[in-house]
Design a protein around this motif. Structure first.
Motif, mmCIF file in Angstrom:
data_model
loop_
_atom_site.group_PDB
_atom_site.id
_atom_site.type_symbol
_atom_site.label_atom_id
_atom_site.label_comp_id
_atom_site.label_asym_id
_atom_site.label_seq_id
_atom_site.Cartn_x
_atom_site.Cartn_y
_atom_site.Cartn_z
ATOM 1 N N VAL A 97 0.839 -1.193 0.000
ATOM 2 C CA VAL A 97 0.000 0.000 0.000
ATOM 3 C C VAL A 97 0.879 1.250 0.000
ATOM 4 C CG1 VAL A 97 -1.685 1.290 1.372
ATOM 5 C CG2 VAL A 97 -1.857 -1.191 1.229
ATOM 6 N N GLU A 98 0.516 2.201 -0.854
ATOM 7 C CA GLU A 98 1.194 3.500 -0.888
ATOM 8 C C GLU A 98 0.128 4.572 -0.717
ATOM 9 O OE1 GLU A 98 4.267 3.684 -4.202
ATOM 10 O OE2 GLU A 98 3.036 1.917 -4.720
ATOM 11 N N LEU A 99 0.342 5.468 0.233
ATOM 12 C CA LEU A 99 -0.570 6.582 0.472
ATOM 13 C C LEU A 99 0.234 7.867 0.369
ATOM 14 C CD1 LEU A 99 -1.294 4.265 2.977
ATOM 15 C CD2 LEU A 99 -3.287 5.694 2.888
ATOM 16 N N ASP A 100 -0.236 8.795 -0.455
ATOM 17 C CA ASP A 100 0.414 10.098 -0.551
ATOM 18 C C ASP A 100 -0.611 11.128 -1.028
ATOM 19 O OD1 ASP A 100 0.305 9.909 -3.391
ATOM 20 O OD2 ASP A 100 2.290 8.986 -3.451
ATOM 21 N N ASP A 101 -0.138 12.336 -1.312
ATOM 22 C CA ASP A 101 -1.053 13.411 -1.713
ATOM 23 C C ASP A 101 -1.764 13.142 -3.035
ATOM 24 O OD1 ASP A 101 -0.493 14.821 0.582
ATOM 25 O OD2 ASP A 101 1.026 16.091 -0.359
ATOM 26 N N ASP A 102 -1.217 12.249 -3.847
ATOM 27 C CA ASP A 102 -1.849 11.914 -5.128
ATOM 28 C C ASP A 102 -2.952 10.876 -4.975
ATOM 29 O OD1 ASP A 102 -0.197 13.651 -6.542
ATOM 30 O OD2 ASP A 102 1.360 12.115 -6.752
ATOM 31 N N GLY A 103 -2.971 10.152 -3.860
ATOM 32 C CA GLY A 103 -3.990 9.133 -3.634
ATOM 33 C C GLY A 103 -3.415 7.859 -3.057
ATOM 34 N N VAL A 104 -4.181 6.797 -3.197
ATOM 35 C CA VAL A 104 -3.831 5.502 -2.623
ATOM 36 C C VAL A 104 -3.589 4.514 -3.761
ATOM 37 C CG1 VAL A 104 -4.603 3.633 -1.112
ATOM 38 C CG2 VAL A 104 -5.237 6.008 -0.591
ATOM 39 N N ARG A 105 -2.505 3.753 -3.616
ATOM 40 C CA ARG A 105 -2.216 2.686 -4.565
ATOM 41 C C ARG A 105 -2.087 1.372 -3.799
ATOM 42 N NH1 ARG A 105 0.059 6.989 -5.675
ATOM 43 N NH2 ARG A 105 2.047 6.632 -4.662
ATOM 44 N N LEU A 111 -6.132 3.634 -6.700
ATOM 45 C CA LEU A 111 -7.564 3.510 -6.414
ATOM 46 C C LEU A 111 -8.241 4.786 -6.905
ATOM 47 C CD1 LEU A 111 -7.527 1.995 -2.806
ATOM 48 C CD2 LEU A 111 -7.640 0.809 -5.008
ATOM 49 N N PRO A 112 -9.321 4.652 -7.663
ATOM 50 C CA PRO A 112 -10.007 5.849 -8.191
ATOM 51 C C PRO A 112 -10.481 6.776 -7.077
ATOM 52 C CG PRO A 112 -10.888 3.831 -9.175
ATOM 53 C CD PRO A 112 -9.966 3.411 -8.063
ATOM 54 N N ASP A 113 -10.405 8.063 -7.330
ATOM 55 C CA ASP A 113 -10.906 9.088 -6.402
ATOM 56 C C ASP A 113 -10.382 8.919 -4.978
ATOM 57 O OD1 ASP A 113 -12.478 10.348 -8.381
ATOM 58 O OD2 ASP A 113 -14.021 8.816 -8.121
ATOM 59 N N SER A 114 -9.112 8.531 -4.847
ATOM 60 C CA SER A 114 -8.567 8.281 -3.510
ATOM 61 C C SER A 114 -7.636 9.371 -2.998
ATOM 62 C CB SER A 114 -7.831 6.932 -3.494
ATOM 63 O OG SER A 114 -6.695 6.973 -4.351
ATOM 64 N N ALA A 115 -7.474 10.453 -3.754
ATOM 65 C CA ALA A 115 -6.625 11.546 -3.277
ATOM 66 C C ALA A 115 -7.292 12.222 -2.082
ATOM 67 C CB ALA A 115 -6.398 12.564 -4.388
ATOM 68 N N PRO A 116 -6.530 12.468 -1.016
ATOM 69 C CA PRO A 116 -7.125 13.155 0.133
ATOM 70 C C PRO A 116 -7.488 14.598 -0.236
ATOM 71 C CG PRO A 116 -4.759 12.869 0.441
ATOM 72 C CD PRO A 116 -5.114 12.173 -0.826
ATOM 73 N N VAL A 117 -8.563 15.083 0.353
ATOM 74 C CA VAL A 117 -8.922 16.484 0.145
ATOM 75 C C VAL A 117 -8.225 17.315 1.214
ATOM 76 C CG1 VAL A 117 -11.120 15.979 -1.001
ATOM 77 C CG2 VAL A 117 -11.070 16.301 1.473
ATOM 78 N N ARG A 118 -7.970 18.543 0.898
ATOM 79 C CA ARG A 118 -7.243 19.422 1.824
ATOM 80 C C ARG A 118 -8.142 19.987 2.919
ATOM 81 N NH1 ARG A 118 -2.609 21.795 2.759
ATOM 82 N NH2 ARG A 118 -2.401 24.042 2.908
ATOM 83 N N PHE A 119 -9.404 20.294 2.556
ATOM 84 C CA PHE A 119 -10.336 20.895 3.509
ATOM 85 C C PHE A 119 -11.640 20.106 3.529
ATOM 86 C CE2 PHE A 119 -7.601 24.290 1.948
ATOM 87 C CZ PHE A 119 -7.161 24.854 3.136
ATOM 88 N N ASP A 120 -12.297 20.074 4.695
ATOM 89 C CA ASP A 120 -13.606 19.427 4.778
ATOM 90 C C ASP A 120 -14.685 20.403 4.313
ATOM 91 O OD1 ASP A 120 -14.184 21.145 6.929
ATOM 92 O OD2 ASP A 120 -14.114 19.573 8.443
#
Length: 175
Positions: A97-105, A111-120
C-alpha cells in the motif's frame, strides 16, 4: 393529558426503540453514509477479505477523536461514544500500500478518487498523513470507500487493525 394520548405517545417513543432492538438482534444495520451503498446490511460470519464490506469501531484518540468532534463519525455504541463505521476492505495481509497526496495505490494500482482532500465541507483543514509505503502485516487492513471521494477513511488514518472490525456485512437492500 387524556389516557389515549399517553398510549399514543408511548407508542411513538417505543416503536422505534423496539424496531432498533429487533434489527440489532437479527444482525441488521442501516447505512446512511455514502461511503458504501445506502441501505440495509446483515452481519455475517464470513472471513474478512479484500472486497468485503465491514462494520467496525474506529480506535479512540488522535485523528479519530478529531473526526468524532467534527461530526465525521456519528454517535453510537463504540468506545468513546462514536458510532459504527462501514467501509470496504481494499487491501489486506501481503498487499503493498502506498498513500500520498496523489492518492492511494494497492500493489501499484491507483484507487479511483482516492486523493485526500485538503479541507472538509466546513473549510477546516483535514488530517494529513505522511507519505506511506508498506506491505500490510497479518493484522492490518486498508479500509476505504470505493464510491465517495470525500469519505473519512484510510487516506487520512492509514491501515487499521483487524481487531477494530466487528463483522463482515452483506447488503440486504441497497439503493
Amino acid at each position: 393529558m387524556r389516557r389515549w394520548h399517553k398510549f399514543a405517545l408511548a407508542g411513538v417513543v417505543a416503536a422505534p426503540l423496539a424496531l432498533g432492538a429487533a434489527a440489532k438482534a437479527l444482525g441488521l444495520y442501516w447505512n446512511i453514509s455514502p461511503s458504501i451503498p445506502l441501505g440495509l446490511y446483515r452481519a455475517t460470519s464470513e472471513l474478512v477479505r479484500v472486497g468485503s464490506y465491514v462494520l467496525l469501531c474506529l480506535p479512540q484518540g488522535g485523528v479519530f477523536e478529531q473526526a468524532y468532534r467534527r461530526g465525521y463519525l456519528g454517535v453510537g455504541v463504540c468506545p468513546g461514544g462514536a458510532g459504527y463505521v462501514m467501509k470496504r476492505v481494499m487491501a489486506a495481509h501481503g498487499d503493498h500500500v502506498e498513500l500520498d497526496d496523489d492518492g492511494v495505490r494497492v500493489n501499484g494500482q491507483p484507487l479511483p478518487d482516492s486523493a485526500p482532500v485538503r479541507f472538509d465541507g466546513a473549510g477546516r483543514l483535514m488530517p494529513h498523513l505522511q507519505a506511506t509505503s508498506a506491505t500490510l502485516a497479518p493484522d492490518q487492513v486498508l479500509l476505504m470507500s470505493d464510491r465517495f471521494a470525500l469519505s473519512f477513511d484510510a487516506r487520512y488514518f492509514g491501515p487499521t487493525s483487524r481487531r477494530q472490525i466487528k463483522t463482515v456485512i452483506r447488503p440486504v437492500f441497497t439503493y
